[in-house]
Design a protein around this motif. Structure first.
Motif, PDB file in Angstrom:
ATOM      1  N   GLY A 123      -0.817  17.642 -11.036  1.00 27.17           N
ATOM      2  CA  GLY A 123      -0.616  19.283 -10.655  1.00 27.17           C
ATOM      3  C   GLY A 123       0.085  20.485 -11.872  1.00 27.17           C
ATOM      4  N   ILE A 124       1.454  19.365 -11.588  1.00 26.63           N
ATOM      5  CA  ILE A 124       2.621  20.735 -11.990  1.00 26.63           C
ATOM      6  C   ILE A 124       1.512  20.913 -13.848  1.00 26.63           C
ATOM      7  N   TYR A 125       0.703  20.330 -14.536  1.00 25.96           N
ATOM      8  CA  TYR A 125       0.130  20.420 -15.609  1.00 25.96           C
ATOM      9  C   TYR A 125      -0.914  20.477 -15.992  1.00 25.96           C
ATOM     10  N   ILE A 126      -1.479  20.804 -14.723  1.00 23.82           N
ATOM     11  CA  ILE A 126      -2.726  21.827 -14.695  1.00 23.82           C
ATOM     12  C   ILE A 126      -2.570  23.635 -14.302  1.00 23.82           C
ATOM     13  N   ASP A 127      -2.185  23.135 -13.386  1.00 28.05           N
ATOM     14  CA  ASP A 127      -1.145  24.731 -13.141  1.00 28.05           C
ATOM     15  C   ASP A 127      -0.534  25.527 -14.180  1.00 28.05           C
ATOM     16  N   ARG A 128      -0.122  24.126 -15.140  1.00 30.73           N
ATOM     17  CA  ARG A 128       1.514  25.821 -17.065  1.00 30.73           C
ATOM     18  C   ARG A 128      -0.333  25.834 -17.362  1.00 30.73           C
ATOM     19  N   ALA A 129      -1.294  24.970 -17.824  1.00 36.52           N
ATOM     20  CA  ALA A 129      -2.597  24.858 -18.124  1.00 36.52           C
ATOM     21  C   ALA A 129      -3.383  26.872 -18.073  1.00 36.52           C
ATOM     22  N   LYS A 130      -3.301  27.228 -16.412  1.00 37.22           N
ATOM     23  CA  LYS A 130      -3.988  27.786 -16.369  1.00 37.22           C
ATOM     24  C   LYS A 130      -4.270  28.874 -16.985  1.00 37.22           C
ATOM     25  N   ASN A 181       1.000  -1.562  -0.057  1.00 41.45           N
ATOM     26  CA  ASN A 181      -0.315  -0.284  -0.080  1.00 41.45           C
ATOM     27  C   ASN A 181       0.558   1.133   0.141  1.00 41.45           C
ATOM     28  N   LEU A 182       2.140   1.172   0.646  1.00 39.83           N
ATOM     29  CA  LEU A 182       2.629   2.434   0.540  1.00 39.83           C
ATOM     30  C   LEU A 182       3.170   2.579  -0.617  1.00 39.83           C
ATOM     31  N   VAL A 183       3.775   1.290  -1.395  1.00 41.53           N
ATOM     32  CA  VAL A 183       4.248   1.352  -2.548  1.00 41.53           C
ATOM     33  C   VAL A 183       3.624   2.546  -3.587  1.00 41.53           C
ATOM     34  N   PHE A 184       2.114   1.325  -3.411  1.00 39.06           N
ATOM     35  CA  PHE A 184       0.719   2.105  -4.725  1.00 39.06           C
ATOM     36  C   PHE A 184       1.341   3.561  -3.993  1.00 39.06           C
ATOM     37  N   LEU A 185       1.180   4.006  -2.889  1.00 37.35           N
ATOM     38  CA  LEU A 185       0.540   5.379  -2.352  1.00 37.35           C
ATOM     39  C   LEU A 185       1.719   6.434  -3.126  1.00 37.35           C
ATOM     40  N   THR A 186       2.506   5.637  -2.738  1.00 35.58           N
ATOM     41  CA  THR A 186       3.665   6.971  -3.360  1.00 35.58           C
ATOM     42  C   THR A 186       4.398   7.301  -4.851  1.00 35.58           C
ATOM     43  N   LEU A 187       3.503   6.659  -5.797  1.00 33.31           N
ATOM     44  CA  LEU A 187       3.796   6.242  -7.095  1.00 33.31           C
ATOM     45  C   LEU A 187       2.414   7.067  -7.240  1.00 33.31           C
ATOM     46  N   PHE A 188       1.363   7.222  -6.386  1.00 30.95           N
ATOM     47  CA  PHE A 188      -0.277   7.555  -6.843  1.00 30.95           C
ATOM     48  C   PHE A 188       0.460   9.316  -5.953  1.00 30.95           C
ATOM     49  N   ALA A 189       1.149   9.316  -5.604  1.00 31.27           N
ATOM     50  CA  ALA A 189       1.323  10.987  -4.935  1.00 31.27           C
ATOM     51  C   ALA A 189       2.429  11.080  -7.072  1.00 31.27           C
ATOM     52  N   VAL A 190       3.149  10.612  -6.697  1.00 27.68           N
ATOM     53  CA  VAL A 190       3.789  10.981  -7.906  1.00 27.68           C
ATOM     54  C   VAL A 190       2.950  11.177  -9.188  1.00 27.68           C
ATOM     55  N   TYR A 191       1.863  10.384  -9.301  1.00 25.40           N
ATOM     56  CA  TYR A 191       1.024  10.773 -10.471  1.00 25.40           C
ATOM     57  C   TYR A 191       0.061  11.623 -10.174  1.00 25.40           C
ATOM     58  N   PHE A 192       0.127  12.090  -9.183  1.00 26.74           N
ATOM     59  CA  PHE A 192      -1.012  13.763  -8.960  1.00 26.74           C
ATOM     60  C   PHE A 192       0.143  15.030  -9.140  1.00 26.74           C
ATOM     61  N   THR A 193       1.294  14.859  -8.665  1.00 28.56           N
ATOM     62  CA  THR A 193       2.452  15.089  -8.822  1.00 28.56           C
ATOM     63  C   THR A 193       1.825  15.865 -10.206  1.00 28.56           C
ATOM     64  N   ILE A 194       2.797  14.995 -11.068  1.00 30.28           N
ATOM     65  CA  ILE A 194       2.647  15.443 -12.912  1.00 30.28           C
ATOM     66  C   ILE A 194       1.510  16.207 -12.398  1.00 30.28           C
TER      67      ILE A 194
END
Ligand code: SAH
Length: 196
Positions: free
Chosen positions: A21-28, A6-19
């Motif tokens: 988030g970065i592009y949501i911000d750029r598209a603003k 679950n911790l492995v998944f959570l870490t990679l899940f956080a990477v997914y949402f970070t990516i």
């Protein structure tokens, strides 16, 4: 959260949402020219929100879904982790190549360009392929029928309904250029174009 996967998944899940988030911000700052967000799109987005975000988190942080727990053969979470990492790479590359033309739904931006380079060279929907692969990884890493497979199931639904609509939107705006692009690319799996 006693299961280390679950911790492995959570870490990679956080990477997914970070990516993301970065592009949501750029598209603003980018304005939308045409939006085709109807009731069907909203329902699908809600289902994806449930399957991709809410259910895995409920499974990891509560015991509410324990009725759906099962134990996976020990090799599968390793394979799932590899799938998650490959999916993250493809997700990031497709965001990078699509740049400001990206939007979370069916939209055309004011300065929209047809992207056919990078990971879009052989495949028309690499971002959706990445999310589907992420769903497979999620199912192989999280040992719960609901928390594990909800992401894949909801995104398959999304892809089945959205793909034809997205392709007709692209054809409407890019006409022959998109039709020609369709001939040299695969939808979700890369098409290998051999020169004779
Ligand atoms: N289906 C693509 C893009 C997902 S983002 C993928 O899976 O990689 C969704 C938005 O991307 C759509 O609203 C559409 O306007 C835009 N889009 C899709 N394919 C595109 C392309 N080849 N070039 C530019 N924009 C594209």
């Amino acid at each position: 959260m006693t299961n280390p996967w679950n911790l492995v998944f959570l870490t990679l899940f956080a990477v997914y949402f970070t990516i993301r988030g970065i592009y949501i911000d750029r598209a603003k700052g980018t304005r939308t020219k045409v939006s085709r967000i109807d009731v069907m799109e909203r329902v699908l987005l809600f289902l994806v929100f449930l399957g991709n975000l809410l259910l895995p988190l409920v499974y990891i942080f509560t015991s509410w879904l324990q009725f759906f727990d099962y134990t996976l053969p020990s090799l599968l979470p390793w394979i799932g982790t590899v799938a998650l990492i490959v999916a993250l790479w493809l997700f990031w590359r497709s965001h990078r190549d699509l740049g400001l033309n990206w939007s979370p739904s069916l939209e055309i931006r004011e300065q929209h360009h047809l992207v056919t380079h990078g990971v879009y060279h052989n495949i028309r929907h690499p971002m959706y392929s990445a999310i589907l692969l992420f769903g497979i990884g999620q199912g192989l890493v999280l040992e719960n029928w609901l928390g594990g497979w909800s992401g894949l199931v909801s995104f398959i639904l999304m892809v089945v309904v959205r793909l034809p609509r997205e392709e007709s939107l692209m054809t409407e705006f890019f006409g022959d250029a998109y039709l020609a692009y369709m001939k040299t690319t695969g939808r979700l799996i890369p098409r290998v174009n051999r020169r004779l």
